[in-house]
Design a protein around this motif. Structure first.
Motif, PDB file in Angstrom:
ATOM      1  N   ILE A 357       0.835  -1.202   0.000  1.00  0.00           N
ATOM      2  CA  ILE A 357       0.000   0.000   0.000  1.00  0.00           C
ATOM      3  C   ILE A 357       0.871   1.253   0.000  1.00  0.00           C
ATOM      4  O   ILE A 357       0.580   2.221  -0.728  1.00  0.00           O
ATOM      5  N   ARG A 358       1.941   1.242   0.781  1.00  0.00           N
ATOM      6  CA  ARG A 358       2.828   2.417   0.806  1.00  0.00           C
ATOM      7  C   ARG A 358       3.439   2.652  -0.564  1.00  0.00           C
ATOM      8  O   ARG A 358       3.500   3.801  -1.051  1.00  0.00           O
ATOM      9  N   GLU A 359       3.902   1.606  -1.205  1.00  0.00           N
ATOM     10  CA  GLU A 359       4.509   1.753  -2.527  1.00  0.00           C
ATOM     11  C   GLU A 359       3.476   2.222  -3.546  1.00  0.00           C
ATOM     12  O   GLU A 359       3.771   3.071  -4.401  1.00  0.00           O
ATOM     13  N   LEU A 360       2.267   1.697  -3.436  1.00  0.00           N
ATOM     14  CA  LEU A 360       1.212   2.077  -4.366  1.00  0.00           C
ATOM     15  C   LEU A 360       0.823   3.546  -4.177  1.00  0.00           C
ATOM     16  O   LEU A 360       0.633   4.281  -5.154  1.00  0.00           O
ATOM     17  N   ARG A 361       0.741   3.989  -2.909  1.00  0.00           N
ATOM     18  CA  ARG A 361       0.408   5.404  -2.652  1.00  0.00           C
ATOM     19  C   ARG A 361       1.502   6.337  -3.177  1.00  0.00           C
ATOM     20  O   ARG A 361       1.208   7.418  -3.687  1.00  0.00           O
ATOM     21  N   ASP A 362       2.752   5.896  -3.056  1.00  0.00           N
ATOM     22  CA  ASP A 362       3.851   6.721  -3.561  1.00  0.00           C
ATOM     23  C   ASP A 362       3.785   6.860  -5.079  1.00  0.00           C
ATOM     24  O   ASP A 362       4.163   7.897  -5.635  1.00  0.00           O
ATOM     25  N   HIS A 363       3.309   5.813  -5.735  1.00  0.00           N
ATOM     26  CA  HIS A 363       3.294   5.825  -7.196  1.00  0.00           C
ATOM     27  C   HIS A 363       2.023   6.437  -7.767  1.00  0.00           C
ATOM     28  O   HIS A 363       2.066   7.131  -8.793  1.00  0.00           O
ATOM     29  N   CYS A 364       0.862   6.188  -7.125  1.00  0.00           N
ATOM     30  CA  CYS A 364      -0.417   6.632  -7.670  1.00  0.00           C
ATOM     31  C   CYS A 364      -0.694   8.094  -7.305  1.00  0.00           C
ATOM     32  O   CYS A 364      -0.218   8.603  -6.289  1.00  0.00           O
ATOM     33  N   HIS A 365      -1.486   8.721  -8.141  1.00  0.00           N
ATOM     34  CA  HIS A 365      -1.909  10.090  -7.852  1.00  0.00           C
ATOM     35  C   HIS A 365      -2.912  10.086  -6.694  1.00  0.00           C
ATOM     36  O   HIS A 365      -2.816  10.899  -5.777  1.00  0.00           O
ATOM     37  N   THR A 366      -3.892   9.160  -6.739  1.00  0.00           N
ATOM     38  CA  THR A 366      -4.838   8.958  -5.634  1.00  0.00           C
ATOM     39  C   THR A 366      -5.071   7.461  -5.470  1.00  0.00           C
ATOM     40  O   THR A 366      -4.948   6.695  -6.433  1.00  0.00           O
ATOM     41  N   LEU A 367      -5.409   7.046  -4.256  1.00  0.00           N
ATOM     42  CA  LEU A 367      -5.716   5.651  -3.966  1.00  0.00           C
ATOM     43  C   LEU A 367      -6.775   5.605  -2.878  1.00  0.00           C
ATOM     44  O   LEU A 367      -6.628   6.242  -1.836  1.00  0.00           O
ATOM     45  N   ARG A 368      -7.850   4.877  -3.142  1.00  0.00           N
ATOM     46  CA  ARG A 368      -8.895   4.701  -2.136  1.00  0.00           C
ATOM     47  C   ARG A 368      -9.277   3.244  -2.042  1.00  0.00           C
ATOM     48  O   ARG A 368      -9.613   2.604  -3.048  1.00  0.00           O
ATOM     49  N   LEU A 369      -9.234   2.679  -0.820  1.00  0.00           N
ATOM     50  CA  LEU A 369      -9.688   1.319  -0.575  1.00  0.00           C
ATOM     51  C   LEU A 369     -11.201   1.358  -0.343  1.00  0.00           C
ATOM     52  O   LEU A 369     -11.677   1.974   0.611  1.00  0.00           O
ATOM     53  N   LEU A 370     -11.946   0.696  -1.220  1.00  0.00           N
ATOM     54  CA  LEU A 370     -13.408   0.667  -1.090  1.00  0.00           C
ATOM     55  C   LEU A 370     -13.868  -0.380  -0.094  1.00  0.00           C
ATOM     56  O   LEU A 370     -14.999  -0.318   0.381  1.00  0.00           O
ATOM     57  N   GLY A 371     -12.985  -1.320   0.225  1.00  0.00           N
ATOM     58  CA  GLY A 371     -13.338  -2.314   1.231  1.00  0.00           C
ATOM     59  C   GLY A 371     -12.710  -3.656   0.954  1.00  0.00           C
ATOM     60  O   GLY A 371     -12.501  -4.048  -0.199  1.00  0.00           O
ATOM     61  N   SER A 372     -12.381  -4.351   2.040  1.00  0.00           N
ATOM     62  CA  SER A 372     -11.998  -5.765   1.976  1.00  0.00           C
ATOM     63  C   SER A 372     -13.149  -6.551   2.568  1.00  0.00           C
ATOM     64  O   SER A 372     -13.687  -6.193   3.624  1.00  0.00           O
ATOM     65  N   TYR A 373     -13.541  -7.653   1.921  1.00  0.00           N
ATOM     66  CA  TYR A 373     -14.807  -8.304   2.243  1.00  0.00           C
ATOM     67  C   TYR A 373     -14.756  -9.777   1.830  1.00  0.00           C
ATOM     68  O   TYR A 373     -13.881 -10.191   1.058  1.00  0.00           O
ATOM     69  N   PRO A 374     -15.706 -10.586   2.310  1.00  0.00           N
ATOM     70  CA  PRO A 374     -15.735 -12.000   1.923  1.00  0.00           C
ATOM     71  C   PRO A 374     -16.185 -12.157   0.479  1.00  0.00           C
ATOM     72  O   PRO A 374     -17.057 -11.420   0.000  1.00  0.00           O
ATOM     73  N   ALA A 375     -15.592 -13.100  -0.216  1.00  0.00           N
ATOM     74  CA  ALA A 375     -16.060 -13.433  -1.560  1.00  0.00           C
ATOM     75  C   ALA A 375     -17.500 -13.914  -1.472  1.00  0.00           C
ATOM     76  O   ALA A 375     -17.865 -14.680  -0.582  1.00  0.00           O
ATOM     77  N   GLY A 376     -18.325 -13.456  -2.408  1.00  0.00           N
ATOM     78  CA  GLY A 376     -19.761 -13.694  -2.291  1.00  0.00           C
ATOM     79  C   GLY A 376     -20.228 -15.004  -2.882  1.00  0.00           C
ATOM     80  O   GLY A 376     -19.579 -15.594  -3.758  1.00  0.00           O
ATOM     81  N   PRO A 377     -21.406 -15.455  -2.438  1.00  0.00           N
ATOM     82  CA  PRO A 377     -22.001 -16.678  -2.961  1.00  0.00           C
ATOM     83  C   PRO A 377     -22.672 -16.435  -4.306  1.00  0.00           C
ATOM     84  O   PRO A 377     -23.022 -15.306  -4.657  1.00  0.00           O
ATOM     85  N   HIS A 378     -22.877 -17.506  -5.050  1.00  0.00           N
ATOM     86  CA  HIS A 378     -23.650 -17.467  -6.282  1.00  0.00           C
ATOM     87  C   HIS A 378     -25.038 -18.031  -5.973  1.00  0.00           C
ATOM     88  O   HIS A 378     -25.194 -19.218  -5.689  1.00  0.00           O
ATOM     89  N   LEU A 379     -26.042 -17.164  -6.010  1.00  0.00           N
ATOM     90  CA  LEU A 379     -27.401 -17.530  -5.627  1.00  0.00           C
ATOM     91  C   LEU A 379     -28.220 -17.796  -6.882  1.00  0.00           C
ATOM     92  O   LEU A 379     -28.237 -17.000  -7.815  1.00  0.00           O
TER      93      LEU A 379
END
Length: 382
Positions: A357-379
């Motif tokens: 994340i630190r390396e990515l922030r240094d390289h990118c103009h902006t960075l936003r994490l929208l969320g880490s979450y469980p992989a979803g089921p197929h219903l």
């Protein structure tokens, strides 16, 4: 005793299965079912008491009630233990509603979806969260994002992408404007039916629906109703409501609309391509609290210079992080600038990924994490 039940009893007795009150007869079987039902009722109420106690323990805290990983673990454990003959699918449906009741007893959580009632977003919410989830419609996606961001609702159900038609661009755009976080995801199979007050195809003069279902069923409609105009409306539910008062009208939509609006099912599975899925996000106002998180979604922009995007992707590659989705969207308000939406097959909030994340922030103009979450089921659909 109803006539049909009386006939069953007489038929069973004549067939040598014993009299109605015998242990081996129909009456005896019903007595056993009644006894089992009483035991189930007692156990359900014991479970409800514990749910109420859990709610009291959580009172005053902001700990979320809906925890899909925990619910998935409970159902998976029971399916492993299930000796049959109860099918696993039935077991899933039963416990989805039991857990929906438990959540409602602990603390009602307001969940918003793209309305009106009867849309595919509505049915996806029902299948994922159960009929006792407090689902409330909103007229557009921005109202869902705004209400969740401002604390008017705990969660919102928003479509991200369809396997045939691609990403819902407005959803990505709204992630740029509102501070919400992804709590979980789900994949819902999209299947269409033709519904009408008419009992026959010959009685259908016009076909109504949202433009997407009309397009997804174009070949079937051309083959079976070539002379019926296809008229787009704001939603499948709005089209179904129109069909209540016009017997010559038909709607293309979810088969459960027939039950909701008193329509006849003229045909099912009329979509031209059967492998049609929509991916939904459940969004909340704060980061996902699930213990098991195996996906992350991010938004980022790169400097306007050659190789900038390739450098960002190389950072992920070097650390063996797989990107399962990467798409660009115009950056609203800045001409010829683009933002990238990406899905990563990892929990980027894990401290092990801090250097990335630190390396990515240094390289990118902006960075936003929208969320880490469980992989979803197929219903597969309700």
């Amino acid at each position: 005793m109803t006539k049909s039940r009386e006939q069953d009893d007489i038929s069973g007795w004549r067939g040598g299965q014993g009299k109605a009150g015998d242990a081996g007869g129909l009456g005896g079987l019903r007595e056993r079912i009644d006894s089992i039902d009483e035991s189930i009722l007692e156990l359900l109420n014991q479970r409800a008491e514990i749910s109420l106690e859990v709610g009291r323990c959580k009172a005053g805290s902001d700990d979320p009630i809906f925890k899909p990983s925990r619910e998935k673990a409970v159902i998976t454990r029971l399916q492993v233990l299930n000796p049959g003959p109860l099918p696993d699918r039935h077991l899933y449906n039963i416990y989805r509603e039991i857990m929906s009741s438990s959540r409602r007893l602990q603390r009602p959580e307001r969940v918003l979806y793209l309305g009106p009632e009867g849309t595919f977003s509505y049915f996806a919410g029902i299948e994922y969260m159960g009929h006792l989830a407090e689902l409330n419609p909103k007229p557009n996606l921005e109202e869902i994002f705004r209400a969740v961001a401002e604390g008017e609702a705990e969660m919102g159900i928003v479509p991200l992408e369809n396997s045939l038609q691609g990403t819902v661009g407005q959803t990505v755009d709204l992630f740029m404007r509102y501070q919400v976080s992804i709590q979980s995801e789900l994949y819902s199979r999209i299947s269409h039916a033709l519904l009408s007050k008419s009992r026959t195809l010959s009685g259908v003069a016009n076909v109504y629906s949202h433009s997407n279902p009309l397009g997804q069923c174009g070949d079937w409609l051309q083959a079976n109703l070539p002379d019926a105009p296809r008229l787009p409306m704001s939603s499948t539910a709005a089209a179904a409501r129109l069909c209540q008062t016009d017997e010559s009208a038909a709607v293309v939509g979810h088969v459960r609309l027939a039950e909701m609006f008193g329509l006849n099912i003229l045909a099912q599975h009329i979509e031209d391509l059967p492998d049609n899925w929509t991916r939904f996000f459940i969004i909340g106002s704060r980061a996902c609290q699930e213990q098991h998180r195996d996906k992350t979604s991010i938004l980022f922009t790169t400097p306007d210079k050659p190789g900038a995007l390739a450098k960002a992707l190389e950072i992920f590659s070097r650390r063996s992080v797989n990107l399962s989705k990467l798409e660009s969207r115009p950056f609203r308000g800045e001409r010829w600038k683009y933002v990238f939406f990406a899905d990563l097959d990892c929990d980027l909030t894990d401290p092990a990924f801090d250097p990335l994340i630190r390396e990515l922030r240094d390289h990118c103009h902006t960075l936003r994490l929208l969320g880490s979450y469980p992989a979803g089921p197929h219903l597969e659909g309700v």
